[in-house]
Design a protein around this motif. Structure first.
Motif, short mmCIF file in Angstrom:
data_model
loop_
_atom_site.label_atom_id
_atom_site.label_comp_id
_atom_site.label_asym_id
_atom_site.label_seq_id
_atom_site.Cartn_x
_atom_site.Cartn_y
_atom_site.Cartn_z
N ASP A 41 -9.70 -0.12 -0.22
CA ASP A 41 -8.53 -0.42 -1.06
C ASP A 41 -7.82 0.88 -1.42
O ASP A 41 -8.31 1.63 -2.28
CB ASP A 41 -8.95 -1.16 -2.33
CG ASP A 41 -7.78 -1.44 -3.26
OD1 ASP A 41 -6.62 -1.26 -2.83
OD2 ASP A 41 -8.03 -1.84 -4.41
N PRO A 42 -6.68 1.17 -0.77
CA PRO A 42 -5.98 2.42 -1.08
C PRO A 42 -5.32 2.44 -2.45
O PRO A 42 -4.82 3.49 -2.87
CB PRO A 42 -4.92 2.50 0.03
CG PRO A 42 -4.67 1.08 0.42
CD PRO A 42 -5.98 0.38 0.26
N ASN A 43 -5.31 1.30 -3.13
CA ASN A 43 -4.60 1.21 -4.41
C ASN A 43 -5.53 1.09 -5.60
O ASN A 43 -5.15 0.55 -6.64
CB ASN A 43 -3.64 0.01 -4.38
CG ASN A 43 -2.58 0.16 -3.31
OD1 ASN A 43 -1.91 1.18 -3.23
ND2 ASN A 43 -2.44 -0.85 -2.46
N ILE A 44 -6.75 1.60 -5.48
CA ILE A 44 -7.64 1.59 -6.62
C ILE A 44 -7.05 2.41 -7.76
O ILE A 44 -6.30 3.36 -7.53
CB ILE A 44 -9.05 2.11 -6.27
CG1 ILE A 44 -8.98 3.57 -5.80
CG2 ILE A 44 -9.75 1.23 -5.27
CD1 ILE A 44 -10.32 4.25 -5.77
N LYS A 45 -7.40 2.05 -8.97
CA LYS A 45 -6.93 2.79 -10.14
C LYS A 45 -8.00 2.74 -11.21
O LYS A 45 -8.88 1.85 -11.20
CB LYS A 45 -5.62 2.20 -10.65
CG LYS A 45 -5.68 0.72 -10.96
CD LYS A 45 -4.30 0.17 -11.27
CE LYS A 45 -4.35 -1.35 -11.49
NZ LYS A 45 -3.00 -1.92 -11.74
N PRO A 46 -7.98 3.69 -12.14
CA PRO A 46 -8.98 3.66 -13.21
C PRO A 46 -8.92 2.34 -13.98
O PRO A 46 -7.85 1.78 -14.20
CB PRO A 46 -8.56 4.84 -14.10
CG PRO A 46 -7.84 5.77 -13.17
CD PRO A 46 -7.12 4.89 -12.21
N ALA A 47 -10.08 1.87 -14.34
CA ALA A 47 -10.15 0.59 -15.06
C ALA A 47 -9.49 0.71 -16.43
O ALA A 47 -9.63 1.73 -17.11
CB ALA A 47 -11.61 0.16 -15.21
N SER A 61 0.81 -1.22 0.00
CA SER A 61 0.00 0.00 0.00
C SER A 61 0.84 1.27 0.00
O SER A 61 0.41 2.31 -0.50
CB SER A 61 -0.95 0.01 1.20
OG SER A 61 -0.24 0.06 2.42
N MET A 62 2.06 1.22 0.54
CA MET A 62 2.94 2.39 0.52
C MET A 62 3.50 2.65 -0.88
O MET A 62 3.97 3.75 -1.17
CB MET A 62 4.10 2.22 1.50
CG MET A 62 3.73 2.37 2.96
SD MET A 62 3.31 4.07 3.41
CE MET A 62 4.86 4.92 3.14
#
Length: 560
Positions: A310-316, A88-89
């Motif tokens: 989820d701190p690591n979401i990203k655009p699909a 996550s970092m």
């Protein structure tokens, strides 16, 4: 200290790429020296000030029961794997291998290691609560270091950690540390406000930042001047407009050729943006997530990440969208077996226009809870510029600020992962409740200078000034002036004043300019004429005026 022997060089000009006043001042006054981007040496003047800041922090944290220790900067990566923060970092975490190829990290915080220590040492409720802290070097691979000491890759931080029996105990520890922080800032001469904040990669349910209002800040904060609500814009809630909720109408599909945006949809369909649903798609742990919000608002991805967990979401990616047959410009959750996160603004109107999930088509009269459902409905919206307070409905204002402290209610996030438990009075195993509390000392110093300076340099509060005062003799090379100045210097030292004597052969203008650039609270001026009058001239750094007093009254004046 004689100024001629001090590691000090005054600069009249600073590099053109330096923007912030605190950064300019620290370079010009020999407080810091840059080794690389975001990496600085603290020169003697800054180090003296930082030691005073650290002592103030120690006194206030000790006053609420703190115990100081020292933990290593280098830690086994396995600890961070266990907490999940090695992932996550992201790239901000420095990683390295030793000669045996065993992986380690250079720690930006110490939750993992200290929780492991507490797990091994705390068994019974009788040993709780605990408040442990340290002053330690931290490292974080910042992508964009800036502003001198405001955003760096290596820094000194006071990080404290509380361990409590239950949530009530955590609340008490949290409040005690919050009060201690306000005392610290007050003693350092820094004006701050406490605001609601996002917990970020550290985690936890509740957190607050302490911020100094300043145009040099990179944080955007929200303030209500009516009810004193305040929050970081990443966290801030606001009152969302309620529109008339009509009777449910029948769905109606209609063609929208070439329509790809909310603005073009509104123009084409002759509706307002609040009558539309905006859908955004994200990848969370390889799962497609559809986030929906009313068309007059924008999605806050930090709030969304917190809602999903989820701190690591990203655009699909295009590939993931294609896999689920999601058409660009006409998408929505209608008829899709995907996880939906909805902003609560969708509950304040109805009969929306949404994408039909068919290229070039939309559907009228779409309603949440009837035409589609959401697994989570909460605030995931960015705060708009013309927002009203969620507490009192009055207008909110926005300011820039420097974060100078952050406190978190961690709860059991780390204690569960590291099995940090205790036996209660009935012999039952319970999980320890944790909090963490950070202050970056270098950033605090920079913030003080941002709030306390003029065109000539810093104006140090007495409590953290590197020295108490400076003696600026005019023509120190004159025997009479030298003997008298040395006598005053020795007198002040014997009375426990921490002083600098400008013994250089320089003009009065240079000496006075450098005295302002050093920023000490008091300047003593000695000249031949003043000696003849048995007087000394005193100039306070925060005043344009000076006064003259009799020599014999000097010590009493300075001690009052």
């Amino acid at each position: 200290m004689k100024l001629s022997k001090m590691l000090f060089k005054s600069l009249r000009e600073t590099p053109s790429d330096i923007e912030l006043e605190s950064h300019k001042i620290m370079i010009k006054s020999s407080l810091i020296h840059q080794a690389s981007s975001g990496i600085y040496s603290y020169l003697p003047l800054a180090w003296k000030s930082l030691r005073k800041i650290e002592q103030i922090i120690r006194e206030e944290i000790d006053n609420v029961g703190g115990q100081e220790l020292r933990m290593p900067v280098i830690q086994p990566k396995s600890l961070w794997d266990k907490s999940g923060r090695s992932i996550s970092m992201g790239q901000e975490l420095f990683n390295l291998n030793d000669r045996r190829q065993k992986p380690f990290v250079l720690a930006p915080t110490h939750e993992e290691l200290l929780t492991s220590i507490v797990k091994e040492m705390i068994y019974s409720y009788k040993s709780l609560p605990q408040l442990i802290y340290q002053m330690q070097t931290k490292l974080r691979d910042e992508p964009r270091p800036r502003g001198g000491l405001l955003r760096v890759r290596e820094f000194i931080m006071k990080d404290a950690y509380s361990f409590d029996l239950n949530k009530d105990g955590l609340d008490e520890s949290y409040e005690n540390l919050s009060n201690a922080y306000m005392n610290i800032y007050d003693r350092c001469g820094l004006e701050v406000i406490k605001i609601e904040a996002d917990s970020g990669a550290i985690g936890g349910k509740d957190s607050h930042e302490f911020v100094a209002i300043s145009d040099a800040g990179e944080d955007k904060i929200v303030i209500c001047n009516n009810c004193n609500y305040s929050a970081n814009s990443e966290k801030a809630s606001f009152s969302k407009k309620q529109y008339t909720i009509d009777s449910k109408l029948e769905n109606q599909e209609f063609p929208t050729p070439g329509i790809k945006t909310i603005a073009s949809l509104c123009k084409f369909a002759k509706v307002e943006s609040y009558q539309t649903i905006k859908a955004m798609f994200y990848n969370s742990k390889d799962e497609l997530i559809c986030a929906v919000i009313r068309g007059d608002y924008e999605i806050n991805e930090l709030k969304l990440a917190r809602a999903i967990g989820d701190p690591n979401i990203k655009p699909a990616s295009n590939e993931l969208l294609k896999k689920h047959d999601i058409p660009a410009g006409s998408a929505s959750p209608l008829g899709k077996s995907i996880k939906v996160i909805a902003d609560d603004s969708l509950l304040k109107a109805n009969n929306y226009i949404a994408g039909a999930n068919k290229e070039g088509y939309h559907i009228k009269n779409v309603n949440i809870g009837e035409d589609f459902t959401a697994s989570i409905i909460e605030d995931i919206s960015q705060i708009p510029d013309n927002a009203q307070c969620s507490k009192c409905n009055k207008d909110l204002s926005f300011k820039k600020a420097i974060e100078v402290g952050h406190i978190f209610k961690l709860g059991t996030i780390y204690s569960e992962k590291f099995d940090a438990n205790y036996l209660d009075i009935n012999g039952k195993s319970k999980t320890i409740e944790m909090g963490c509390y950070g202050i970056g000392t270098g950033r605090l110093l920079a913030a003080v200078i941002e709030q306390n300076h003029d065109k000539n340099g810093p104006i140090f509060p007495k409590s953290i000034s590197p020295y108490d005062l400076i003696i600026s003799p005019i023509k120190y090379e004159n025997k009479i002036i030298k003997e008298y100045s040395d006598k005053i210097y020795d007198l002040l030292k014997s009375n426990k004043f921490d002083i600098v004597l400008d013994d250089r052969k320089e003009s009065p203008g240079v000496k006075f300019s450098d005295a302002d650039l050093l920023g000490f609270p008091i300047r003593l001026i000695i000249s031949e004429k003043l000696i003849e009058q048995n007087m000394i001239e005193i100039k306070l750094r925060n005043s344009e005026e000076s006064i003259k007093i009799e020599n014999k009254k000097l010590i009493d004046y300075l001690k009052k």
